[in-house]
Design a protein around this motif. Sequence first.
Motif, PDB file in Angstrom:
ATOM      1  N   GLU A 158      17.538 -57.786  11.114  1.00 20.93           N
ATOM      2  CA  GLU A 158      16.165 -57.316  11.187  1.00 20.93           C
ATOM      3  C   GLU A 158      15.994 -56.169  10.200  1.00 20.93           C
ATOM      4  N   GLN A 159      14.779 -56.038   9.719  1.00 16.59           N
ATOM      5  CA  GLN A 159      14.504 -55.078   8.652  1.00 16.59           C
ATOM      6  C   GLN A 159      14.452 -53.650   9.182  1.00 16.59           C
ATOM      7  N   TRP A 160      14.950 -52.733   8.359  1.00 14.07           N
ATOM      8  CA  TRP A 160      14.790 -51.313   8.652  1.00 14.07           C
ATOM      9  C   TRP A 160      14.222 -50.624   7.412  1.00 14.07           C
ATOM     10  N   LEU A 161      13.678 -49.432   7.613  1.00 11.24           N
ATOM     11  CA  LEU A 161      12.962 -48.724   6.562  1.00 11.24           C
ATOM     12  C   LEU A 161      13.685 -47.435   6.194  1.00 11.24           C
ATOM     13  N   SER A 162      13.747 -47.166   4.903  1.00 11.98           N
ATOM     14  CA  SER A 162      14.436 -45.980   4.405  1.00 11.98           C
ATOM     15  C   SER A 162      13.674 -44.705   4.754  1.00 11.98           C
ATOM     16  N   GLY A 163      14.427 -43.686   5.176  1.00 12.52           N
ATOM     17  CA  GLY A 163      13.847 -42.391   5.472  1.00 12.52           C
ATOM     18  C   GLY A 163      13.447 -41.600   4.251  1.00 12.52           C
ATOM     19  N   ALA A 164      13.652 -42.142   3.050  1.00  8.46           N
ATOM     20  CA  ALA A 164      13.225 -41.427   1.840  1.00  8.46           C
ATOM     21  C   ALA A 164      11.727 -41.224   1.814  1.00  8.46           C
ATOM     22  N   CYS A 165      10.977 -42.167   2.381  1.00  5.69           N
ATOM     23  CA  CYS A 165       9.524 -42.032   2.480  1.00  5.69           C
ATOM     24  C   CYS A 165       9.060 -42.929   3.626  1.00  5.69           C
ATOM     25  N   LEU A 166       8.573 -42.319   4.691  1.00  6.63           N
ATOM     26  CA  LEU A 166       8.154 -43.052   5.882  1.00  6.63           C
ATOM     27  C   LEU A 166       6.840 -42.486   6.397  1.00  6.63           C
ATOM     28  N   LEU A 167       5.974 -43.356   6.865  1.00  9.38           N
ATOM     29  CA  LEU A 167       4.799 -42.935   7.626  1.00  9.38           C
ATOM     30  C   LEU A 167       4.976 -43.418   9.054  1.00  9.38           C
ATOM     31  N   VAL A 168       4.894 -42.501   9.996  1.00  9.71           N
ATOM     32  CA  VAL A 168       5.059 -42.850  11.402  1.00  9.71           C
ATOM     33  C   VAL A 168       3.967 -42.172  12.210  1.00  9.71           C
ATOM     34  N   SER A 169       3.417 -42.885  13.173  1.00 12.49           N
ATOM     35  CA  SER A 169       2.409 -42.287  14.046  1.00 12.49           C
ATOM     36  C   SER A 169       3.084 -41.289  14.980  1.00 12.49           C
ATOM     37  N   ALA A 170       2.353 -40.253  15.326  1.00 10.03           N
ATOM     38  CA  ALA A 170       2.882 -39.267  16.270  1.00 10.03           C
ATOM     39  C   ALA A 170       3.179 -39.919  17.614  1.00 10.03           C
ATOM     40  N   GLU A 171       2.368 -40.907  17.991  1.00 10.68           N
ATOM     41  CA  GLU A 171       2.583 -41.574  19.276  1.00 10.68           C
ATOM     42  C   GLU A 171       3.894 -42.340  19.295  1.00 10.68           C
ATOM     43  N   LEU A 172       4.180 -43.078  18.227  1.00 13.13           N
ATOM     44  CA  LEU A 172       5.437 -43.829  18.180  1.00 13.13           C
ATOM     45  C   LEU A 172       6.620 -42.874  18.102  1.00 13.13           C
ATOM     46  N   TRP A 173       6.498 -41.844  17.286  1.00 12.11           N
ATOM     47  CA  TRP A 173       7.575 -40.860  17.155  1.00 12.11           C
ATOM     48  C   TRP A 173       7.921 -40.263  18.519  1.00 12.11           C
TER      49      TRP A 173
END
Length: 305
Positions: A158-173
């Motif tokens: 399954e795919q994962w995303l690099s922490g070099a540049c991420l947008l995350v909602s405060a709710e999900l975080w």
Amino acid sequence: MAFEGLAVIVVGYGSSGLLAENLAPLTRRLEGARTFVVDNRTSDAEREAMRRLSAAEGWDLLEPAENLGFGLGMNAAAERAIAAGAAHLLLLNPDATIEPADVSALLGAAGDDPLVLLAPRVLRPDGSVWFDGSDLHLGDGRITATRNRERLGVRDAEQWLSGACLLVSAELWTRIGGFGDGYFLYWEDVELSYRARRAGGRVEVVETATAVHAEGGTQGDGHATSGEAKSTTYYYFNIRNRLVFAARNLDEASVKRWRRASIPIAYEVLLQGGRRQFLRSAAPLAAAFRGVRDGLRASRRTRSR
């Protein structure tokens, strides 16, 4: 304001020069956004340089007494940002840049989805692809580029995303609890993506958004062209933290499979830096040995809790 509710979060380690070059030009153009910078301690001179830069740019500066590492540094800043009312967090490496239009593209892709984790395509300064999605193979813990799925016949990833540049909602975080502890560097973003899905989140690369990563400004994240030597820090933590991830997230049978594959996968990680490096120094092999040893120890401690 166009970027109201957005918090830009960067964790630095001796990074005042990089942030002056990369972050300052961005945040000046993100009207309404707020910026939170963590200065993981290196020296008194660097701390003072970060204070001057942050004051000049209007950034919120966090000054931990010690080096928290990447994940815990991000967690500290994210907590501060969410308490200040941020709805979305843009996590950015000190050696990465992104244009406001691409930030807008990420926010547009997020829309009204309260549970979103997104990344842009990330290019090197020469225009070649550094990241456009990576796959975690759940069977043994290998990592390959998502674009190679068909060629490799990938079935268990399954795919994962690099922490070099991420947008995350405060709710999900908040639902996930941020980055996991016990990593220090590397694999926190793999776990964040893994847990985001299990929390009901949407995990995607936004093809219409692009960032640029000048690899080598921090520790070097291992996405460079094959044959370019990596740091021993990269080798050690990538090899160690693979096993930490397994122990924290997978069932016992999976953990045992990942442990059995430790040596061949450690060698594959080393080969990202090419074979010539072995002629120059034994340090990469020593880092890999320590990574396997300490990863096995850490995974056993984690499973026994």
